[in-house]
Scaffold this motif. Structure first.
Motif, mmCIF file in Angstrom:
data_model
loop_
_atom_site.group_PDB
_atom_site.id
_atom_site.type_symbol
_atom_site.label_atom_id
_atom_site.label_comp_id
_atom_site.label_asym_id
_atom_site.label_seq_id
_atom_site.Cartn_x
_atom_site.Cartn_y
_atom_site.Cartn_z
ATOM 1 N N LEU A 2 0.831 -1.207 0.000
ATOM 2 C CA LEU A 2 0.000 0.000 0.000
ATOM 3 C C LEU A 2 0.864 1.256 0.000
ATOM 4 O O LEU A 2 0.575 2.226 -0.715
ATOM 5 C CB LEU A 2 -0.922 -0.019 1.221
ATOM 6 C CG LEU A 2 -1.819 1.207 1.406
ATOM 7 C CD1 LEU A 2 -2.773 1.367 0.225
ATOM 8 C CD2 LEU A 2 -2.596 1.113 2.716
ATOM 9 N N TRP A 3 1.921 1.237 0.790
ATOM 10 C CA TRP A 3 2.874 2.346 0.824
ATOM 11 C C TRP A 3 3.457 2.605 -0.563
ATOM 12 O O TRP A 3 3.492 3.739 -1.042
ATOM 13 C CB TRP A 3 3.954 2.009 1.841
ATOM 14 C CG TRP A 3 5.099 2.983 1.942
ATOM 15 C CD1 TRP A 3 5.208 4.207 1.362
ATOM 16 C CD2 TRP A 3 6.303 2.787 2.692
ATOM 17 N NE1 TRP A 3 6.409 4.791 1.689
ATOM 18 C CE2 TRP A 3 7.091 3.953 2.502
ATOM 19 C CE3 TRP A 3 6.788 1.755 3.501
ATOM 20 C CZ2 TRP A 3 8.345 4.085 3.094
ATOM 21 C CZ3 TRP A 3 8.040 1.903 4.086
ATOM 22 C CH2 TRP A 3 8.794 3.054 3.891
ATOM 23 N N ASN A 23 2.081 12.882 -2.278
ATOM 24 C CA ASN A 23 3.236 13.520 -2.908
ATOM 25 C C ASN A 23 4.503 12.698 -2.643
ATOM 26 O O ASN A 23 4.897 12.508 -1.483
ATOM 27 C CB ASN A 23 3.414 14.928 -2.341
ATOM 28 C CG ASN A 23 4.454 15.728 -3.111
ATOM 29 O OD1 ASN A 23 5.319 15.185 -3.784
ATOM 30 N ND2 ASN A 23 4.367 17.044 -3.012
ATOM 31 N N PRO A 24 5.160 12.193 -3.708
ATOM 32 C CA PRO A 24 6.362 11.372 -3.519
ATOM 33 C C PRO A 24 7.483 12.100 -2.791
ATOM 34 O O PRO A 24 8.364 11.460 -2.205
ATOM 35 C CB PRO A 24 6.771 11.003 -4.951
ATOM 36 C CG PRO A 24 5.535 11.179 -5.766
ATOM 37 C CD PRO A 24 4.786 12.301 -5.123
ATOM 38 N N ARG A 25 7.476 13.440 -2.834
ATOM 39 C CA ARG A 25 8.499 14.177 -2.099
ATOM 40 C C ARG A 25 8.297 14.083 -0.589
ATOM 41 O O ARG A 25 9.259 14.173 0.174
ATOM 42 C CB ARG A 25 8.480 15.641 -2.520
ATOM 43 C CG ARG A 25 8.925 15.873 -3.972
ATOM 44 C CD ARG A 25 8.947 17.356 -4.290
ATOM 45 N NE ARG A 25 9.382 17.589 -5.669
ATOM 46 C CZ ARG A 25 9.509 18.803 -6.210
ATOM 47 N NH1 ARG A 25 9.211 19.885 -5.483
ATOM 48 N NH2 ARG A 25 9.915 18.934 -7.450
ATOM 49 N N LEU A 26 7.037 13.912 -0.191
ATOM 50 C CA LEU A 26 6.724 13.762 1.228
ATOM 51 C C LEU A 26 6.724 12.300 1.653
ATOM 52 O O LEU A 26 7.056 11.991 2.796
ATOM 53 C CB LEU A 26 5.358 14.391 1.533
ATOM 54 C CG LEU A 26 5.230 15.893 1.290
ATOM 55 C CD1 LEU A 26 3.800 16.349 1.584
ATOM 56 C CD2 LEU A 26 6.220 16.668 2.147
ATOM 57 N N LEU A 27 6.328 11.425 0.744
ATOM 58 C CA LEU A 27 6.286 9.989 1.041
ATOM 59 C C LEU A 27 7.006 9.230 -0.070
ATOM 60 O O LEU A 27 6.374 8.815 -1.050
ATOM 61 C CB LEU A 27 4.840 9.493 1.170
ATOM 62 C CG LEU A 27 4.681 8.010 1.513
ATOM 63 C CD1 LEU A 27 5.185 7.734 2.924
ATOM 64 C CD2 LEU A 27 3.216 7.578 1.385
ATOM 65 N N PRO A 28 8.311 9.057 0.038
ATOM 66 C CA PRO A 28 9.021 8.240 -0.952
ATOM 67 C C PRO A 28 8.477 6.825 -0.955
ATOM 68 O O PRO A 28 7.920 6.349 0.041
ATOM 69 C CB PRO A 28 10.473 8.280 -0.462
ATOM 70 C CG PRO A 28 10.543 9.431 0.478
ATOM 71 C CD PRO A 28 9.186 9.560 1.091
ATOM 72 N N SER A 29 8.612 6.151 -2.063
ATOM 73 C CA SER A 29 8.094 4.789 -2.172
ATOM 74 C C SER A 29 8.854 3.848 -1.247
ATOM 75 O O SER A 29 9.985 4.133 -0.825
ATOM 76 C CB SER A 29 8.206 4.296 -3.612
ATOM 77 O OG SER A 29 9.565 4.186 -3.990
ATOM 78 N N LEU A 53 15.041 9.685 5.949
ATOM 79 C CA LEU A 53 14.179 9.653 7.133
ATOM 80 C C LEU A 53 13.356 8.375 7.177
ATOM 81 O O LEU A 53 13.305 7.690 8.213
ATOM 82 C CB LEU A 53 13.268 10.875 7.138
ATOM 83 C CG LEU A 53 12.226 10.943 8.266
ATOM 84 C CD1 LEU A 53 12.904 10.989 9.623
ATOM 85 C CD2 LEU A 53 11.315 12.147 8.084
ATOM 86 N N PHE A 54 12.718 8.035 6.065
ATOM 87 C CA PHE A 54 11.897 6.823 6.047
ATOM 88 C C PHE A 54 12.755 5.563 6.104
ATOM 89 O O PHE A 54 12.328 4.545 6.662
ATOM 90 C CB PHE A 54 11.000 6.812 4.811
ATOM 91 C CG PHE A 54 9.746 7.632 4.975
ATOM 92 C CD1 PHE A 54 8.619 7.085 5.556
ATOM 93 C CD2 PHE A 54 9.712 8.958 4.583
ATOM 94 C CE1 PHE A 54 7.472 7.843 5.741
ATOM 95 C CE2 PHE A 54 8.574 9.728 4.754
ATOM 96 C CZ PHE A 54 7.450 9.169 5.339
ATOM 97 N N ALA A 55 13.966 5.630 5.552
ATOM 98 C CA ALA A 55 14.886 4.494 5.688
ATOM 99 C C ALA A 55 15.227 4.282 7.163
ATOM 100 O O ALA A 55 15.281 3.136 7.640
ATOM 101 C CB ALA A 55 16.152 4.743 4.873
#
Length: 253
Positions: free
Chosen positions: A23-24, A34-40, A223-225
């Motif tokens: 889903l992410w 927005n991919p800039r806010l939520l990278p895949s 950050l998400f990593a």
């Protein structure tokens, strides 16, 4: 061959995690967010693999791991001793139990500036705050575990002349172990959260410091990593405690 209930539960948990990751990925790839806010998810995992090759991140992991381990190793015996005292002594139970519940109910983050003033910005401050975040839950859990021990077992042991140390090691500890393992899992969450918070608030190194820097500089992939890495560490610890709980399951009877 039919799957056991435990294996079915593990497969169900894995399926839920994979569905959330899918889903992410979908939300980012389709532009729903927005991919800039939520990278895949794929970008986050690729970035994590790249970061783990850097000596700086590996050093941060070692620092955070040592802080968490030291704080935990200090908090568990201290909290267990306090909990045992509360459960075994009516006087100390009446004195300490309200104080522990009072301190536990206060958000720990408000005490963080005091630790910085007392210990400075360094290793001792983060270990101390991790200890402070953990010791109360260990004390309360130990007291509850001691009170759950069947009084008949203690009475029989005393009638055979068992010493206090033998009662603790051969009656209390085996009876308490399943409950304590569950409590230790929760205590490690408090411990890890406390250390990470201390690193994010004021630190020069550590995983929390790295994640805080990435967030402040809007490095969203890093950050998400980092969030994924923290989640993987938590999952690995949780599964290790689950394994230990299964090994101690026979002590419940």
């Amino acid at each position: 061959m039919a799957l056991t209930e435990g294996r079915r539960a593990s497969l169900a948990r894995l399926a839920i995690v994979l569905a959330l990751v899918a889903l992410w990925e979908l939300l980012s790839r389709t532009g729903a967010v927005n991919p800039r806010l939520l990278p895949s998810a794929s970008e986050a995992f690729t970035t994590l693999a790249e970061l783990l090759q850097r000596p700086k991140l590996r050093g941060d992991l070692l620092v955070t791991g040592s802080e968490v381990a030291v704080a935990f190793l200090l908090a568990v015996p201290a909290g267990a001793a306090i909990g045992l005292l509360i459960a075994e002594s009516r006087y100390w139970g009446e004195v300490l139990r309200p104080l522990i519940f009072f301190l536990f109910s206060i958000p720990k983050s408000i005490f963080l500036p005091m630790f910085i003033l007392a210990f400075g910005i360094g290793y001792a401050q983060k270990v101390g705050f991790g200890f402070f975040s953990t010791v109360f839950i260990v004390a309360m859990s130990t007291a509850a575990a001691v009170e759950s021990v069947k009084p008949d077992h203690v009475t029989v042991a005393r009638s055979f002349g068992a010493t206090r140390g033998q009662i603790v090691s051969r009656i209390y500890l085996p009876s308490m172990m399943p409950v304590l393992l569950e409590a230790l899992r929760i205590a490690m969450i408090f411990n890890f959260t406390g250390v990470m918070l201390a690193e994010m608030y004021a630190s020069r190194e550590g995983l929390g410091h790295a994640i805080s820097n990435w967030g402040e500089n809007f490095q969203m992939r890093q950050l998400f990593a980092g969030v994924v890495l923290v989640s993987l560490i938590a999952i690995l610890f949780n599964e290790a405690v689950r394994w230990a709980e299964r090994r101690c399951e026979h002590w419940r009877t």
